[in-house]
Design a protein around this motif. Structure first.
Motif, short mmCIF file in Angstrom:
data_model
loop_
_atom_site.label_atom_id
_atom_site.label_comp_id
_atom_site.label_asym_id
_atom_site.label_seq_id
_atom_site.Cartn_x
_atom_site.Cartn_y
_atom_site.Cartn_z
N UNK A 31 -35.94 -5.86 -18.70
CA UNK A 31 -36.56 -7.07 -19.22
C UNK A 31 -37.50 -6.73 -20.36
N UNK A 32 -38.29 -5.68 -20.18
CA UNK A 32 -39.18 -5.24 -21.26
C UNK A 32 -38.37 -4.83 -22.49
N UNK A 33 -37.26 -4.15 -22.28
CA UNK A 33 -36.42 -3.71 -23.41
C UNK A 33 -35.78 -4.88 -24.14
N UNK A 34 -35.46 -5.93 -23.42
CA UNK A 34 -34.80 -7.09 -24.03
C UNK A 34 -35.75 -7.86 -24.95
N UNK A 35 -37.02 -7.86 -24.63
CA UNK A 35 -37.96 -8.69 -25.39
C UNK A 35 -38.00 -8.35 -26.89
N UNK A 36 -38.17 -7.07 -27.27
CA UNK A 36 -38.18 -6.81 -28.72
C UNK A 36 -36.81 -7.07 -29.36
N UNK A 37 -35.74 -6.85 -28.61
CA UNK A 37 -34.41 -7.11 -29.16
C UNK A 37 -34.21 -8.60 -29.44
N UNK A 38 -34.83 -9.43 -28.61
CA UNK A 38 -34.75 -10.88 -28.79
C UNK A 38 -35.80 -11.40 -29.77
N UNK A 39 -36.69 -10.53 -30.18
CA UNK A 39 -37.75 -10.96 -31.08
C UNK A 39 -38.78 -11.82 -30.38
N UNK A 40 -38.99 -11.55 -29.09
CA UNK A 40 -39.90 -12.35 -28.28
C UNK A 40 -41.04 -11.46 -27.81
N UNK A 41 -42.25 -12.00 -27.92
CA UNK A 41 -43.40 -11.29 -27.37
C UNK A 41 -44.33 -12.30 -26.74
N UNK A 42 -44.39 -12.27 -25.44
CA UNK A 42 -45.27 -13.14 -24.67
C UNK A 42 -46.25 -12.21 -23.96
N UNK A 43 -47.47 -12.07 -24.51
CA UNK A 43 -48.42 -11.11 -23.94
C UNK A 43 -48.68 -11.31 -22.45
N UNK A 44 -48.75 -12.55 -22.00
CA UNK A 44 -48.99 -12.81 -20.58
C UNK A 44 -47.86 -12.32 -19.71
N UNK A 45 -46.62 -12.56 -20.16
CA UNK A 45 -45.46 -12.12 -19.39
C UNK A 45 -45.34 -10.60 -19.41
N UNK A 46 -45.59 -10.01 -20.58
CA UNK A 46 -45.54 -8.55 -20.67
C UNK A 46 -46.60 -7.95 -19.75
N UNK A 47 -47.78 -8.54 -19.74
CA UNK A 47 -48.84 -8.07 -18.85
C UNK A 47 -48.43 -8.17 -17.39
N UNK A 48 -47.73 -9.27 -17.03
CA UNK A 48 -47.26 -9.43 -15.65
C UNK A 48 -46.21 -8.38 -15.31
#
Length: 136
Positions: A31-48
């Motif tokens: 899931x963490x790897x998919x986020x930059x590939x999708x161009x998505x950064x949600x600090x709250x979700x990454x923190x979770x």
């Protein structure tokens, strides 16, 4: 990115957050790897995700450790305490890291500016005999 794509990604993140307590270790890393590939950064979700990973670090396999470090570096997520814990966990598993795991971990360390971490010297020792396999 279209509005429908953004809405779809937001829905996926929402569903993933609901499943976070049951997520397996590799799923957290993926899931963490998919986020930059999708161009998505949600600090709250990454923190979770990082919080969930922190509780399970000792059980992470080398690929999940390397992927998590790589993804966090790609996202520019800075949590030195978590990264030091991740690298400490990695240090006892380095002999099981393949060339890709080693390369991703070294890249993440450099990108996040953690080159003074004691694990760096251990990584370099582990990389040297595996250099011939870096092109495979």
């Amino acid at each position: 990115m279209s509005a429908s794509t953004r809405a779809g990604i937001a829905l996926l993140l929402s569903l993933a957050q609901e499943k976070l307590p049951q997520m397996q270790l590799q799923a957290i890393a993926n899931t963490l790897c998919a986020m930059p590939k999708l161009g998505v950064y949600d600090p709250g979700f990454v923190g979770a995700l990082v919080s969930a990973a922190r509780k399970k670090l000792d059980s992470f396999e080398p690929q999940a450790l390397a992927s998590t470090a790589y993804a966090l570096a790609k996202l520019g997520y800075k949590d030195p305490a978590f990264m030091h814990a991740l690298l400490d966990t990695a240090s006892v598993k380095l002999s099981s890291f393949n060339a890709q795991d080693l390369a991703n971990t070294v890249w993440a360390i450099a990108k996040l500016g953690l080159t003074e971490d004691p694990v760096v010297s251990l990584l370099l020792v582990e990389i040297k005999p595996k250099l011939p396999s870096f092109n495979n």
